[in-house]
Enzyme design. Sequence first.
Site, PDB file in Angstrom:
ATOM      1  N   PHE A  75       0.863  -1.185   0.000  1.00 19.48           N
ATOM      2  CA  PHE A  75       0.000   0.000   0.000  1.00 19.48           C
ATOM      3  C   PHE A  75       0.893   1.225   0.000  1.00 19.48           C
ATOM      4  O   PHE A  75       1.641   1.467   0.946  1.00 19.48           O
ATOM      5  CB  PHE A  75      -0.940   0.056   1.214  1.00 19.48           C
ATOM      6  CG  PHE A  75      -1.833   1.266   1.135  1.00 19.48           C
ATOM      7  CD1 PHE A  75      -2.994   1.240   0.365  1.00 19.48           C
ATOM      8  CD2 PHE A  75      -1.489   2.454   1.760  1.00 19.48           C
ATOM      9  CE1 PHE A  75      -3.798   2.366   0.239  1.00 19.48           C
ATOM     10  CE2 PHE A  75      -2.286   3.594   1.636  1.00 19.48           C
ATOM     11  CZ  PHE A  75      -3.441   3.547   0.880  1.00 19.48           C
ATOM     12  N   ASP A 112       9.217   2.927   1.939  1.00 14.90           N
ATOM     13  CA  ASP A 112       8.042   3.714   2.293  1.00 14.90           C
ATOM     14  C   ASP A 112       7.806   3.534   3.788  1.00 14.90           C
ATOM     15  O   ASP A 112       7.274   2.516   4.222  1.00 14.90           O
ATOM     16  CB  ASP A 112       6.833   3.242   1.473  1.00 14.90           C
ATOM     17  CG  ASP A 112       5.556   4.016   1.828  1.00 14.90           C
ATOM     18  OD1 ASP A 112       5.551   4.737   2.840  1.00 14.90           O
ATOM     19  OD2 ASP A 112       4.560   3.871   1.081  1.00 14.90           O
ATOM     20  N   LYS A 120       2.479  11.166   7.272  1.00 17.22           N
ATOM     21  CA  LYS A 120       1.684  10.892   8.473  1.00 17.22           C
ATOM     22  C   LYS A 120       2.198  11.608   9.738  1.00 17.22           C
ATOM     23  O   LYS A 120       1.982  12.797   9.869  1.00 17.22           O
ATOM     24  CB  LYS A 120       1.530   9.379   8.659  1.00 17.22           C
ATOM     25  CG  LYS A 120       0.696   8.780   7.517  1.00 17.22           C
ATOM     26  CD  LYS A 120       0.064   7.451   7.811  1.00 17.22           C
ATOM     27  CE  LYS A 120      -0.994   7.151   6.767  1.00 17.22           C
ATOM     28  NZ  LYS A 120      -0.708   5.976   5.940  1.00 17.22           N
TER      29      LYS A 120
END
Length: 405
Positions: free
Chosen positions: A146, A231, A260
Amino acid sequence: MTISSTNSAEYFMDLEARYGAHNYAPLEVVLTRGENVWVYDVEGRRYLDCLSAYSAVNQGHCHPRIYETLVQQARQLTLTSRAFYNDQLGMFYRDLIAFSGYEMVLPMNTGAEAVETAIKTARKWGYTVKGVPANQAEIIVCEGNFHGRTTTIISFSSEPQYKQDFGPYTPGFKLIPYGDVDALKSAITPNTVAFLVEPIQGEGGVVVPPEGYLQESAALCRRHQVLFMADEIQTGLGRTGACFACDHEGVQPDVLILGKALSGGFYPVSAVLSSKEVLGVFRPGDHGSTFGGNPLGAAIARTALAVLQDEGLIANAAQMGDYFMAGLRRISSPYVKEVRGKGLLIGVELYAEAGGARRFCDALKEEGILAKDTHDTVIRFAPPLTITPEIVDWALQRIAKVLQA
Ligand SMILES: *Cc1c(COP(=O)(O)O)cnc(C)c1O
């Protein structure tokens, strides 16, 4: 039609359902306030947040220091665009470099934008430094990945729902099984510019790869002049009990992608970090973002990083993660297949016969715990890194009740 009172949960859920696109299926709780690990619904009920906005709120909700920075900087200057310099961006770079050990930063806003930026970086590096023939660059990615929701990123998703009806897809990506170094070895060609990987697959169901996977993959990449791009949008900034999840294997990726928690949940701030050789490929006009690197985001991110360090949140995540995970493993439940994770990124995988993770998340909500199912059969527990042993104990009692019902 019955008109519910204008401050009831039903009213707010109605509004969202009526006027908003239905691209989410939220748990039926309407939140209005957050403080540290706790969130409160419009009826005044309190919940332990075990999602932390997918790890964007590692520092806890509405952290007072980050709030002060936001208010102060919002009074001063919020957005200039990068047509001009501002007095916050360079200091953000300096702090992020000191925190991470990299040489250069490229700031963006959302995680997906940072991933897109990393992809563009790898391609341009491939053509201008590695010498890959024009338009032949390949990037290797993993099944179960993802990396976000843009058209290019969903082009290399292995999840049918993420891409169904959104084609045509961007070419140039090769999918291999996650956790398999041999598959990586076979997939590399002279045109491979990068391997893009999550050190732990968060949305994929908190999938922890075999020990040594990151180190061996990174070494393989180095041998073939392929950029190892991690990531760490979800796993970074303390979540797994280390600054970055790659630190657990002593690996410094060539390219690190953050988002985030970089803003503690106040504002979208993301970044790509790398060496001068790699990020140095960008020339003025190659890439940009109106909001990327704005002084408000830069100031917020500096304080968000300082909070992680000053409050010892990374060490706390390691300790509380071990404690939480050990407690979860002690719960004897006919539904639980496996408890796994690192630090405070924890997945409880249920047997297929348990009827899906969602109903357990609904039941946990009734007990005052907000957690989200991921990949149908996994409940993710990822509270803010500020959590204490007392609150973990409080949560374990309630989780046990739900998993044993
Ligand atoms: C959340 C996430 C993204 C996308 O970030 P957005 O801010 O939602 O665009 C990318 N990669 C990983 C690993 C994530 O967890």
